[in-house]
Design an enzyme around this catalytic site. Structure first.
Site, PDB file in Angstrom:
ATOM      1  N   LYS A 168       9.815 -39.931 -45.857  1.00 43.33           N
ATOM      2  CA  LYS A 168      11.069 -39.243 -46.138  1.00 43.33           C
ATOM      3  C   LYS A 168      11.590 -39.652 -47.517  1.00 43.33           C
ATOM      4  O   LYS A 168      11.322 -40.761 -47.978  1.00 43.33           O
ATOM      5  CB  LYS A 168      12.133 -39.635 -45.094  1.00 43.33           C
ATOM      6  CG  LYS A 168      11.890 -39.166 -43.684  1.00 43.33           C
ATOM      7  CD  LYS A 168      13.003 -39.662 -42.771  1.00 43.33           C
ATOM      8  CE  LYS A 168      12.763 -39.266 -41.319  1.00 43.33           C
ATOM      9  NZ  LYS A 168      12.962 -37.839 -41.093  1.00 43.33           N
ATOM     10  N   ARG A 188       8.318 -35.616 -31.228  1.00 38.34           N
ATOM     11  CA  ARG A 188       7.734 -34.728 -30.222  1.00 38.34           C
ATOM     12  C   ARG A 188       6.429 -35.281 -29.670  1.00 38.34           C
ATOM     13  O   ARG A 188       6.068 -35.000 -28.525  1.00 38.34           O
ATOM     14  CB  ARG A 188       7.525 -33.333 -30.828  1.00 38.34           C
ATOM     15  CG  ARG A 188       6.490 -33.265 -31.928  1.00 38.34           C
ATOM     16  CD  ARG A 188       6.594 -32.009 -32.770  1.00 38.34           C
ATOM     17  NE  ARG A 188       7.805 -32.011 -33.580  1.00 38.34           N
ATOM     18  CZ  ARG A 188       8.155 -31.030 -34.420  1.00 38.34           C
ATOM     19  NH1 ARG A 188       7.386 -29.970 -34.529  1.00 38.34           N
ATOM     20  NH2 ARG A 188       9.260 -31.115 -35.118  1.00 38.34           N
TER      21      ARG A 188
END
Length: 532
Positions: free
Chosen positions: A284, A358
């Site tokens: 990120k 996920r």
């Protein structure tokens, strides 16, 4: 915070601060008894001050007036509730939060709160109690310096609730106690999310789960890497392998004491628990990493809800499942291009290591389904796409089982939390198609929140399931009502309401043979326990 009920005359109740909530227009002929009496005692100066300051009772308006010894209370606080047509108990909860913050600024230790005459009901009393307790919340344990007297100054400790009648109603007492439990659990969850990532790592989250179990008498089982390997949770292991901190597999199980109730299909709660998300090798940007300690907010809400659920003792089992780890870049980190094998047996091509939540949730959902629940609800700070779609204050709710969805949305409305149903459409499924594996973990940018929900859907089979993307509302960008800037504990109140509603509906707590959906096909050997 100690709560008590005072019947009748608010002016005689005393306290340093008298709080009078008002709807828009209540300063006129529809003025409440408390406002009329206070204004009369102040020789009309209360209404005059409101007029001079432009206070009309609109939402988020407030006015403080010093009584200069003319009342038993030192000050009067008028709280605006907005229009009558838009009034909800959440409006009252938010207003109570503002009252708590005003009390803190004034260094008030005692407060008298007038419950609106038309609302002297358990729901209103609970909303006020929750708002006050949530409103006094502060996370400042790491601040040093400042005047010693400020550090030691006691906060708001005594609250008198002025109600019609004698104030001895068991329903009102129970409502205050429930509000206290929910608010204290929410503040506990807020603490977990606000703590720095060097404090709340997977071990600390597992310890928090054990604290919940000890306090409520429910069962806690904690597993480590070996247990995760034994359960063949390849996606979970893939995400965890880049961190020096060991992953933790957390299972809390509330089981009713009644043998018949204990055999009913459980409600399964699943929380995302990435205690720090750097993005992994798909790193990120620095600015986007600052708040990634909050990527375990879903698990904090689930664990906090279990604190209350254990005390509520519903007539059906409730299980909480959490997979805790960090997503870090290192020489051992999983890579774009890797193919991971899930517990369900599906293979997943990694196209973005920053779509890690996920992956962990997929294995945990599979594990949860193996316990044959009546329904599953997962909470996850899953996608920035959901924040783009719904902003900072609305939870995205995904699922194709209308019954389960309606149940969760009804619980959210009762809890005062804003949810919005989002589509889970097969039209987006192509975005997750892989040429080398059963599926990809991330697809195109468009419809990103739907893509993530579709990924999770692959691991729940036919079990009724609702996915709550709390990426936006898990933290508040500013002070508002009972919120401070920082963690909110969103979802916790809804989970508690969901359990309360199911407890009141016997048809929703049938035996596993009657109501549980078949589990998706698993790679686990037949008869092998999936419990850590």
């Amino acid at each position: 915070m100690n709560f008590s009920f005072v019947p009748g005359d608010a002016l005689r109740a005393g306290g340093a601060l008298l709080v009078i909530p008002l709807l828009d227009g209540d300063l006129g002929d529809t003025a409440s008894t408390a406002l009329t009496a206070a204004d009369k005692a102040l020789e009309g100066k209360l209404r005059a001050a409101a007029t001079q300051e432009g206070f009309k009772g609109k939402a988020e308006q407030s006015l403080v007036l010093n009584t200069l010894g003319t009342l038993a209370a030192e000050r009067v606080l008028l709280l605006g509730l907005g229009s009558r047509g838009k009034f909800t108990h959440e409006v009252l909860r938010q207003a109570a939060g503002r009252a708590a913050k005003t009390a803190q600024k004034l260094k008030v230790q005692e407060l008298t709160f007038v419950v609106p005459e038309a609302l002297a009901a358990p729901e209103a009393v609970r909303a006020i109690a929750e708002g006050l307790l949530l409103g006094v919340y502060k996370f400042d344990r790491y601040k040093t310096g400042g005047p010693k007297e400020e550090k030691k100054a006691p906060g708001l400790g005594t609250v008198k609730l002025v109600v019609s009648g004698d104030g001895k109603s068991p329903e009102l007492q129970a409502a205050v106690e429930l509000g206290r439990r929910v608010a204290e659990a929410t503040n506990w969850a807020r603490d977990l999310v606000n703590e720095p990532p060097n404090v709340v790592d997977p071990d600390r989250l597992a310890q928090a789960a054990q604290e919940v179990a000890k306090a409520t008498g429910i069962k806690a089982t904690i597993g480590g890497r070996k247990e995760i390997e034994r359960l063949k949770m390849g996606m979970f292991l893939g995400v965890a392998q880049g961190s020096a901190h060991e992953p933790r597999l957390i299972h809390l199980a509330y089981i009713p004491k009644n043998p018949k109730d204990a055999k009913r299909a459980p409600l399964a709660l699943v929380g995302k628990a990435i205690t720090f998300d750097s993005g992994g090798l798909s790193l990120k940007p620095a600015d986007s990493m600052i708040d990634m300690k909050t990527d375990m907010a879903g698990s904090a809400a689930v664990l906090g809800a279990m604190r209350v659920i254990g005390e509520l003792a519903p007539p059906f089992p409730v299980h909480a499942f959490v997979g805790a780890c960090e997503n870090m870049p290192s020489g051992t980190a999983y890579r774009p291009g890797d193919i991971l094998t899930s517990r369900l047996g599906k293979t997943v091509e990694i196209t973005n290591t920053d779509a890690e939540g996920r992956l962990v949730l997929g294995d945990i959902l599979t594990w949860a389904v193996e316990h044959k629940p009546a329904a599953i609800v997962d909470l996850a700070t899953l996608t920035g796409a959901c924040v783009i779609a719904l902003g900072n204050y609305i939870v995205g709710a995904f699922g194709d089982n209308d019954g389960a969805m309606e149940e969760v949305l009804k619980a959210a409305k009762a809890a005062g939390e804003e949810f919005w149903r989002m589509p889970v459409t097969e039209l987006q499924k192509d975005a997750l198609r892989s040429e080398v594996a059963d599926m990809k973990n991330a697809g195109e940018r468009w419809g990103g929140a739907i893509n993530a929900a579709l990924f999770l859907k692959e691991f729940v089979g036919d079990t009724p399931w609702v996915h709550l993307d709390i990426a936006g509302p898990s933290t508040s960008p500013k002070e508002r009502g009972y919120f401070n800037k920082g963690a909110t504990g969103v979802g916790l109140r809804t989970l508690v309401e969901l359990v309360r509603q199911r407890a009141a509906s016997p048809e929703s707590t049938e035996s596993p043979a009657e109501s549980a959906a078949p589990a998706p096909k698993s790679r686990a050997k037949k008869g092998r326990s999936a419990r850590a």
